[in-house]
Design a protein around this motif. Structure first.
Motif, mmCIF file in Angstrom:
data_model
loop_
_atom_site.group_PDB
_atom_site.id
_atom_site.type_symbol
_atom_site.label_atom_id
_atom_site.label_comp_id
_atom_site.label_asym_id
_atom_site.label_seq_id
_atom_site.Cartn_x
_atom_site.Cartn_y
_atom_site.Cartn_z
ATOM 1 N N ILE A 149 0.829 -1.217 0.000
ATOM 2 C CA ILE A 149 0.000 0.000 0.000
ATOM 3 C C ILE A 149 0.860 1.264 0.000
ATOM 4 O O ILE A 149 0.498 2.289 0.566
ATOM 5 C CB ILE A 149 -1.006 0.011 1.183
ATOM 6 C CG1 ILE A 149 -0.278 -0.280 2.500
ATOM 7 C CG2 ILE A 149 -2.117 -0.996 0.958
ATOM 8 C CD1 ILE A 149 -1.133 0.013 3.736
ATOM 9 N N ASP A 150 2.010 1.178 -0.675
ATOM 10 C CA ASP A 150 2.906 2.339 -0.817
ATOM 11 C C ASP A 150 3.167 2.526 -2.315
ATOM 12 O O ASP A 150 3.906 1.756 -2.929
ATOM 13 C CB ASP A 150 4.213 2.038 -0.058
ATOM 14 C CG ASP A 150 5.286 3.083 -0.312
ATOM 15 O OD1 ASP A 150 5.036 4.038 -1.090
ATOM 16 O OD2 ASP A 150 6.387 2.927 0.260
ATOM 17 N N ASN A 151 2.525 3.547 -2.890
ATOM 18 C CA ASN A 151 2.599 3.664 -4.357
ATOM 19 C C ASN A 151 3.927 4.223 -4.872
ATOM 20 O O ASN A 151 4.113 4.394 -6.070
ATOM 21 C CB ASN A 151 1.407 4.454 -4.916
ATOM 22 C CG ASN A 151 1.338 5.865 -4.364
ATOM 23 O OD1 ASN A 151 2.312 6.341 -3.772
ATOM 24 N ND2 ASN A 151 0.203 6.513 -4.538
ATOM 25 N N THR A 152 4.866 4.472 -3.948
ATOM 26 C CA THR A 152 6.202 4.866 -4.400
ATOM 27 C C THR A 152 7.085 3.618 -4.524
ATOM 28 O O THR A 152 8.239 3.699 -4.933
ATOM 29 C CB THR A 152 6.874 5.842 -3.400
ATOM 30 O OG1 THR A 152 7.094 5.147 -2.161
ATOM 31 C CG2 THR A 152 5.997 7.057 -3.151
ATOM 32 N N HIS A 153 6.529 2.476 -4.136
ATOM 33 C CA HIS A 153 7.307 1.230 -4.083
ATOM 34 C C HIS A 153 7.015 0.372 -5.325
ATOM 35 O O HIS A 153 5.893 0.350 -5.819
ATOM 36 C CB HIS A 153 6.913 0.477 -2.818
ATOM 37 C CG HIS A 153 7.770 -0.704 -2.531
ATOM 38 N ND1 HIS A 153 9.047 -0.580 -2.033
ATOM 39 C CD2 HIS A 153 7.555 -2.034 -2.698
ATOM 40 C CE1 HIS A 153 9.572 -1.788 -1.891
ATOM 41 N NE2 HIS A 153 8.686 -2.681 -2.286
ATOM 42 N N THR A 154 8.027 -0.317 -5.826
ATOM 43 C CA THR A 154 7.817 -1.240 -6.952
ATOM 44 C C THR A 154 8.134 -2.663 -6.503
ATOM 45 O O THR A 154 9.183 -2.921 -5.912
ATOM 46 C CB THR A 154 8.712 -0.865 -8.152
ATOM 47 O OG1 THR A 154 8.381 0.467 -8.550
ATOM 48 C CG2 THR A 154 8.475 -1.810 -9.325
ATOM 49 N N ASN A 212 -3.314 3.937 -4.303
ATOM 50 C CA ASN A 212 -2.242 3.902 -3.288
ATOM 51 C C ASN A 212 -1.426 2.601 -3.341
ATOM 52 O O ASN A 212 -0.492 2.426 -2.573
ATOM 53 C CB ASN A 212 -2.834 4.090 -1.884
ATOM 54 C CG ASN A 212 -3.604 2.869 -1.418
ATOM 55 O OD1 ASN A 212 -4.172 2.150 -2.237
ATOM 56 N ND2 ASN A 212 -3.609 2.609 -0.124
ATOM 57 N N LEU A 213 -1.799 1.697 -4.239
ATOM 58 C CA LEU A 213 -1.097 0.409 -4.272
ATOM 59 C C LEU A 213 0.268 0.527 -4.953
ATOM 60 O O LEU A 213 0.472 1.373 -5.833
ATOM 61 C CB LEU A 213 -1.940 -0.647 -5.007
ATOM 62 C CG LEU A 213 -3.258 -1.034 -4.328
ATOM 63 C CD1 LEU A 213 -4.000 -2.061 -5.181
ATOM 64 C CD2 LEU A 213 -3.019 -1.590 -2.929
ATOM 65 N N ALA A 214 1.173 -0.341 -4.536
ATOM 66 C CA ALA A 214 2.523 -0.363 -5.106
ATOM 67 C C ALA A 214 2.481 -0.657 -6.602
ATOM 68 O O ALA A 214 1.498 -1.206 -7.108
ATOM 69 C CB ALA A 214 3.346 -1.442 -4.398
ATOM 70 N N LYS A 215 3.531 -0.274 -7.286
ATOM 71 C CA LYS A 215 3.659 -0.651 -8.691
ATOM 72 C C LYS A 215 4.172 -2.085 -8.748
ATOM 73 O O LYS A 215 4.927 -2.512 -7.882
ATOM 74 C CB LYS A 215 4.617 0.290 -9.400
ATOM 75 C CG LYS A 215 4.067 1.690 -9.358
ATOM 76 C CD LYS A 215 4.800 2.692 -10.176
ATOM 77 C CE LYS A 215 4.032 3.996 -10.101
ATOM 78 N NZ LYS A 215 3.801 4.426 -8.657
ATOM 79 N N VAL A 216 3.726 -2.798 -9.773
ATOM 80 C CA VAL A 216 4.178 -4.174 -9.956
ATOM 81 C C VAL A 216 4.948 -4.254 -11.267
ATOM 82 O O VAL A 216 4.441 -3.836 -12.301
ATOM 83 C CB VAL A 216 2.982 -5.151 -9.994
ATOM 84 C CG1 VAL A 216 3.446 -6.550 -10.366
ATOM 85 C CG2 VAL A 216 2.267 -5.178 -8.645
#
Ligand code: NDP
Length: 335
Positions: free
Chosen positions: A135-140, A299-303
């Protein structure tokens, strides 16, 4: 080739078994009872399928007899693992069966599977993504990511327990390979929420397996039902089945984690698709806030699963198709 599939009666496993048989493999499935085995054998309607009874994958030596009786097995697909969010005793119902089930399978292969060349294990996106990072949209999140959950954290609640069960089971598999250096190759399949039709229309029941129930509940609960809180990645079960075959057929898959994710979804997105695609459901399912789904998943992380997509070499089924095909089958079953 003869392929052993643990947990053959499961939602995903039935598709895997069906696809294996279509491709000419002989399949031995492990099931928990003869009634369940006979039922599946009847559905498959082929002498290319037989079953062995493994009542509980957690019991020491659970797979020994099944493999001892079938030395011709050359591929082992381990799909059996408890998947539900209703556990009360988290260790007993989720963590230990998942971890010990995986270890028992690998030990049995080492002891009795002298012809086993490839092993594919059904892990999960739950073993890849840490809850706080999801739930950190700056994270991949990539195939190299690991859920950093601890055993203690996994004892917090049923969802954490399931996520922990998949994480620790997959870790046990990699550790086994590292320590034992077996002759077989290992590939892992890490699906996100798996949607799509049951392998056989007659398998549609009032209550479905955990992931299918997300969609089934919308149809079942009526206009006042809640919009499912579920959100995350999704993949169609037919693609999950194909990935299990690639896991042992492709050299590229050896030692890889196939992170199956066709995109992001929210409950609102599913509801929107159903309201657009099924006039017969108008007024019978909730509406929520149409179009709001994008915001819910923002707000979800990038995949980034480009590595997996390259190994798979086929296009993953999109959300609309997987949702529509799931619900078509559910509605047809009620006719
Ligand atoms: P199902 O519940 O339909 O299948 C689970 C299978 O495992 C069933 O055949 C079940 O047998 C068997 N099983 C569970 N516990 C035991 C046990 N202690 N001893 C023997 N057999 C057992 O779920 P899915 O098909 O969805 O899940 C299959 C695999 O895919 C699991 O490993 C799951 O973690 C994984 N997965 C699923 C996702 C999804 O969204 N569906 C996403 C990511 C991973 P029975 O029904 O007879 O109890």
């Amino acid at each position: 080739a003869t392929v052993f599939v643990s947990g053959a009666t499961g939602f995903i496993a039935q598709h895997v078994v069906k696809l294996l048989i279509t491709k000419g493999y002989t399949v031995i499935g492990s099931v928990r009872s003869s009634a369940k085995g006979d039922h599946l054998k009847k559905l498959l309607n082929t002498d290319k399928f037989s079953y062995e009874i493994v009542e509980d994958i957690e019991k020491a030596g659970a797979f020994d007899k099944a493999l001892e009786a079938n030395p011709q097995v050359s591929v082992f697909l381990h799909t059996a693992s408890p998947f539900h969010f209703k556990a009360v005793d988290f260790e007993k119902e989720l963590l230990l069966p998942a971890v010990n089930g995986t270890k028992n399978a690998l030990k049995a292969i080492q002891l009795h599977g002298k012809n086993v060349k490839h092993v594919v294990i059904t892990s999960s996106y739950a073993a890849v993504a840490t809850a706080s990072k999801e739930i950190d949209n700056t994270h991949t999140i990539t195939e190299a990511s690991w859920n950093e959950i601890s055993w203690d954290q996994a004892l917090n609640d049923p969802v954490s327990a399931y996520r922990g069960s998949k994480t620790f089971a997959e870790k046990a598999a990699w550790e086994f390979v590292e320590v034992e250096k077996p002759d077989f190759t290992l590939a892992i399949v890490n699906p996100s929420y798996v949607f799509g039709p049951q392998a056989f229309d007659s398998e549609v029941k009032d209550s479905l397996n955990t992931s299918s129930e997300v969609i089934n509940a919308i149809v079942k609960n009526g206009a006042d039902g809640a919009i499912p809180a579920a959100k995350g990645g999704f993949v169609d079960v037919r693609d999950v089945a194909k990935a299990h075959l690639i896991g042992f057929e492709s050299k590229e898959a050896v030692n890889q984690r196939l992170m199956l994710n066709s995109g992001r979804f929210s409950g609102q997105d599913i509801v929107d698709i159903l309201n657009e695609s099924f006039p017969s459901l108008k007024g019978k399912i909730p509406v929520g806030q149409p179009g709001h789904g994008k915001e819910i998943i923002s707000n979800l992380a990038k995949v980034d699963n480009s590595k997996t997509k390259k190994i798979l070499g086929f296009e993953l089924i999109d959300l609309k198709t997987t949702v529509v095909d799931s619900v078509k089958q559910i509605l047809d079953s009620k006719k």
